[in-house]
Design a protein around this motif. Structure first.
Motif, PDB file in Angstrom:
ATOM      1  N   MET A   1      34.988  23.246   7.725  1.00  0.00           N
ATOM      2  CA  MET A   1      34.240  22.602   8.783  1.00  0.00           C
ATOM      3  C   MET A   1      35.067  22.535  10.060  1.00  0.00           C
ATOM      4  O   MET A   1      34.505  22.587  11.136  1.00  0.00           O
ATOM      5  N   ARG A   2      36.372  22.427   9.906  1.00  0.00           N
ATOM      6  CA  ARG A   2      37.207  22.362  11.101  1.00  0.00           C
ATOM      7  C   ARG A   2      37.240  23.684  11.840  1.00  0.00           C
ATOM      8  O   ARG A   2      37.292  23.706  13.057  1.00  0.00           O
ATOM      9  N   SER A   3      37.226  24.788  11.112  1.00  0.00           N
ATOM     10  CA  SER A   3      37.357  26.087  11.777  1.00  0.00           C
ATOM     11  C   SER A   3      36.041  26.613  12.341  1.00  0.00           C
ATOM     12  O   SER A   3      36.035  27.215  13.400  1.00  0.00           O
ATOM     13  N   ILE A   4      34.914  26.387  11.655  1.00  0.00           N
ATOM     14  CA  ILE A   4      33.653  26.934  12.168  1.00  0.00           C
ATOM     15  C   ILE A   4      32.674  25.865  12.633  1.00  0.00           C
ATOM     16  O   ILE A   4      31.640  26.202  13.188  1.00  0.00           O
ATOM     17  N   GLY A   5      32.970  24.602  12.411  1.00  0.00           N
ATOM     18  CA  GLY A   5      32.107  23.525  12.869  1.00  0.00           C
ATOM     19  C   GLY A   5      31.077  23.113  11.828  1.00  0.00           C
ATOM     20  O   GLY A   5      30.799  23.843  10.875  1.00  0.00           O
ATOM     21  N   ASN A   6      30.515  21.927  12.026  1.00  0.00           N
ATOM     22  CA  ASN A   6      29.559  21.379  11.067  1.00  0.00           C
ATOM     23  C   ASN A   6      28.273  22.206  10.994  1.00  0.00           C
ATOM     24  O   ASN A   6      27.783  22.502   9.910  1.00  0.00           O
ATOM     25  N   LYS A   7      27.725  22.557  12.163  1.00  0.00           N
ATOM     26  CA  LYS A   7      26.463  23.291  12.170  1.00  0.00           C
ATOM     27  C   LYS A   7      26.610  24.634  11.476  1.00  0.00           C
ATOM     28  O   LYS A   7      25.782  25.002  10.637  1.00  0.00           O
ATOM     29  N   ASN A   8      27.663  25.373  11.795  1.00  0.00           N
ATOM     30  CA  ASN A   8      27.856  26.683  11.180  1.00  0.00           C
ATOM     31  C   ASN A   8      28.165  26.565   9.687  1.00  0.00           C
ATOM     32  O   ASN A   8      27.803  27.451   8.912  1.00  0.00           O
ATOM     33  N   LEU A  12      25.994  28.365   6.893  1.00  0.00           N
ATOM     34  CA  LEU A  12      26.640  29.200   5.892  1.00  0.00           C
ATOM     35  C   LEU A  12      26.260  28.753   4.478  1.00  0.00           C
ATOM     36  O   LEU A  12      25.921  29.572   3.617  1.00  0.00           O
ATOM     37  N   GLY A  13      26.295  27.447   4.240  1.00  0.00           N
ATOM     38  CA  GLY A  13      25.922  26.924   2.928  1.00  0.00           C
ATOM     39  C   GLY A  13      24.469  27.208   2.588  1.00  0.00           C
ATOM     40  O   GLY A  13      24.148  27.566   1.450  1.00  0.00           O
ATOM     41  N   LEU A  14      23.580  27.064   3.575  1.00  0.00           N
ATOM     42  CA  LEU A  14      22.166  27.372   3.321  1.00  0.00           C
ATOM     43  C   LEU A  14      21.963  28.858   3.072  1.00  0.00           C
ATOM     44  O   LEU A  14      21.128  29.250   2.249  1.00  0.00           O
ATOM     45  N   GLY A  15      22.720  29.704   3.763  1.00  0.00           N
ATOM     46  CA  GLY A  15      22.643  31.140   3.512  1.00  0.00           C
ATOM     47  C   GLY A  15      23.060  31.486   2.089  1.00  0.00           C
ATOM     48  O   GLY A  15      22.403  32.281   1.410  1.00  0.00           O
ATOM     49  N   PHE A  16      24.166  30.884   1.623  1.00  0.00           N
ATOM     50  CA  PHE A  16      24.586  31.094   0.241  1.00  0.00           C
ATOM     51  C   PHE A  16      23.535  30.571  -0.736  1.00  0.00           C
ATOM     52  O   PHE A  16      23.312  31.168  -1.794  1.00  0.00           O
ATOM     53  N   GLN A  17      22.887  29.472  -0.394  1.00  0.00           N
ATOM     54  CA  GLN A  17      21.886  28.917  -1.295  1.00  0.00           C
ATOM     55  C   GLN A  17      20.654  29.822  -1.381  1.00  0.00           C
ATOM     56  O   GLN A  17      20.094  29.993  -2.464  1.00  0.00           O
ATOM     57  N   ILE A  18      20.251  30.415  -0.260  1.00  0.00           N
ATOM     58  CA  ILE A  18      19.132  31.363  -0.298  1.00  0.00           C
ATOM     59  C   ILE A  18      19.491  32.550  -1.186  1.00  0.00           C
ATOM     60  O   ILE A  18      18.691  32.980  -2.031  1.00  0.00           O
ATOM     61  N   LEU A  19      20.707  33.082  -1.016  1.00  0.00           N
ATOM     62  CA  LEU A  19      21.155  34.207  -1.820  1.00  0.00           C
ATOM     63  C   LEU A  19      21.179  33.850  -3.305  1.00  0.00           C
ATOM     64  O   LEU A  19      20.699  34.608  -4.156  1.00  0.00           O
ATOM     65  N   GLN A  20      21.700  32.679  -3.618  1.00  0.00           N
ATOM     66  CA  GLN A  20      21.784  32.232  -5.007  1.00  0.00           C
ATOM     67  C   GLN A  20      20.401  32.078  -5.621  1.00  0.00           C
ATOM     68  O   GLN A  20      20.146  32.560  -6.723  1.00  0.00           O
ATOM     69  N   LEU A  21      19.483  31.418  -4.929  1.00  0.00           N
ATOM     70  CA  LEU A  21      18.151  31.194  -5.491  1.00  0.00           C
ATOM     71  C   LEU A  21      17.364  32.492  -5.621  1.00  0.00           C
ATOM     72  O   LEU A  21      16.634  32.687  -6.600  1.00  0.00           O
ATOM     73  N   ALA A  22      17.493  33.389  -4.650  1.00  0.00           N
ATOM     74  CA  ALA A  22      16.816  34.677  -4.760  1.00  0.00           C
ATOM     75  C   ALA A  22      17.392  35.485  -5.921  1.00  0.00           C
ATOM     76  O   ALA A  22      16.654  36.167  -6.641  1.00  0.00           O
ATOM     77  N   VAL A  39      27.892  32.202  -6.573  1.00  0.00           N
ATOM     78  CA  VAL A  39      27.339  32.010  -5.235  1.00  0.00           C
ATOM     79  C   VAL A  39      26.868  30.563  -5.069  1.00  0.00           C
ATOM     80  O   VAL A  39      26.974  29.988  -3.990  1.00  0.00           O
ATOM     81  N   ALA A  40      26.357  29.977  -6.162  1.00  0.00           N
ATOM     82  CA  ALA A  40      25.924  28.569  -6.117  1.00  0.00           C
ATOM     83  C   ALA A  40      27.085  27.645  -5.783  1.00  0.00           C
ATOM     84  O   ALA A  40      26.909  26.642  -5.087  1.00  0.00           O
ATOM     85  N   ALA A  41      28.273  27.985  -6.263  1.00  0.00           N
ATOM     86  CA  ALA A  41      29.444  27.165  -5.945  1.00  0.00           C
ATOM     87  C   ALA A  41      29.718  27.178  -4.449  1.00  0.00           C
ATOM     88  O   ALA A  41      30.103  26.164  -3.870  1.00  0.00           O
ATOM     89  N   MET A  42      29.508  28.316  -3.809  1.00  0.00           N
ATOM     90  CA  MET A  42      29.725  28.401  -2.359  1.00  0.00           C
ATOM     91  C   MET A  42      28.657  27.625  -1.580  1.00  0.00           C
ATOM     92  O   MET A  42      28.915  27.154  -0.485  1.00  0.00           O
ATOM     93  N   SER A  43      27.472  27.506  -2.156  1.00  0.00           N
ATOM     94  CA  SER A  43      26.408  26.791  -1.440  1.00  0.00           C
ATOM     95  C   SER A  43      26.589  25.279  -1.500  1.00  0.00           C
ATOM     96  O   SER A  43      25.896  24.550  -0.785  1.00  0.00           O
ATOM     97  N   SER A  44      27.531  24.809  -2.313  1.00  0.00           N
ATOM     98  CA  SER A  44      27.722  23.365  -2.437  1.00  0.00           C
ATOM     99  C   SER A  44      28.402  22.748  -1.217  1.00  0.00           C
ATOM    100  O   SER A  44      28.565  21.527  -1.157  1.00  0.00           O
TER     101      SER A  44
END
Length: 186
Positions: A1-8, A12-22, A39-44
């Protein structure tokens, strides 16, 4: 979060979650399920990033309220999600059965039979429904402002604190109020 910010981080987490669920939705082999789990671990990372964003954005006297709302919504989703997934499995006629074992003795080499009743074109319709829901959340998250105006927030906080006095507090005339907690920047 420090390097890319909260929004990004949220995006990123939502992108991983879409990939995981698909992946869960279209996957049909055991190795695919294990890979989707990684991939689910990354979406956490999404939930802590949302909590941090709300914590930075909310006023000091509203922290408990907003964090309680986020936790309450997460609890509601954890409770209703499995019921909704089961209902979607039912609608799409996906039967969840254990695979029978071929060996009768525990000492023999037993392997599951690869016998699937394929009543559905898509192996995991609830996961695809979840991926579509997360896609909507991703579109909403795109509109999160990159930076909040903290000077505006702190002036509204001073205005809020300065104009109110508690009716039951007895204060001698000319005596200054001493705050219970000092406003410090962390």
């Amino acid at each position: 979060m420090r390097s890319i910010g909260n929004k990004n981080t949220i995006l990123l987490g939502l992108g991983f979650q879409i990939l995981q669920l698909a992946w869960y939705g279209f996957g049909s082999e055991p190795w695919m399920m294990w890979a989707a789990g990684a991939v689910a671990a990354m979406s956490s990372i999404t939930f802590p990033a949302v909590s941090a964003l709300v914590s930075r954005t909310a006023d000091a006297d509203q922290q408990g309220v907003v964090q309680g709302m986020i936790t309450g919504i997460r609890g509601l989703c954890n409770g209703l999600g499995p019921a909704l997934y089961g209902f979607i499995f039912y609608i799409f006629h996906v039967e969840l059965k254990e695979l029978p074992m071929t060996g009768t003795d525990l000492g023999t080499n037993t392997s599951p039979q690869h016998h699937f009743e394929q009543n559905s074109i898509i192996p995991g319709p609830p996961f695809l429904f979840g991926a579509c829901s997360v896609l909507l959340a991703l579109l909403v998250a795109l509109f999160i402002p990159e930076h909040t105006n903290l000077s505006l927030r702190s002036s509204s906080w001073r205005k809020h604190c300065g104009g109110h006095s508690h009716p039951h507090s007895a204060q001698a005339p000319g005596e200054a109020k001493e705050p219970l907690l000092q406003d410090t920047n962390v």
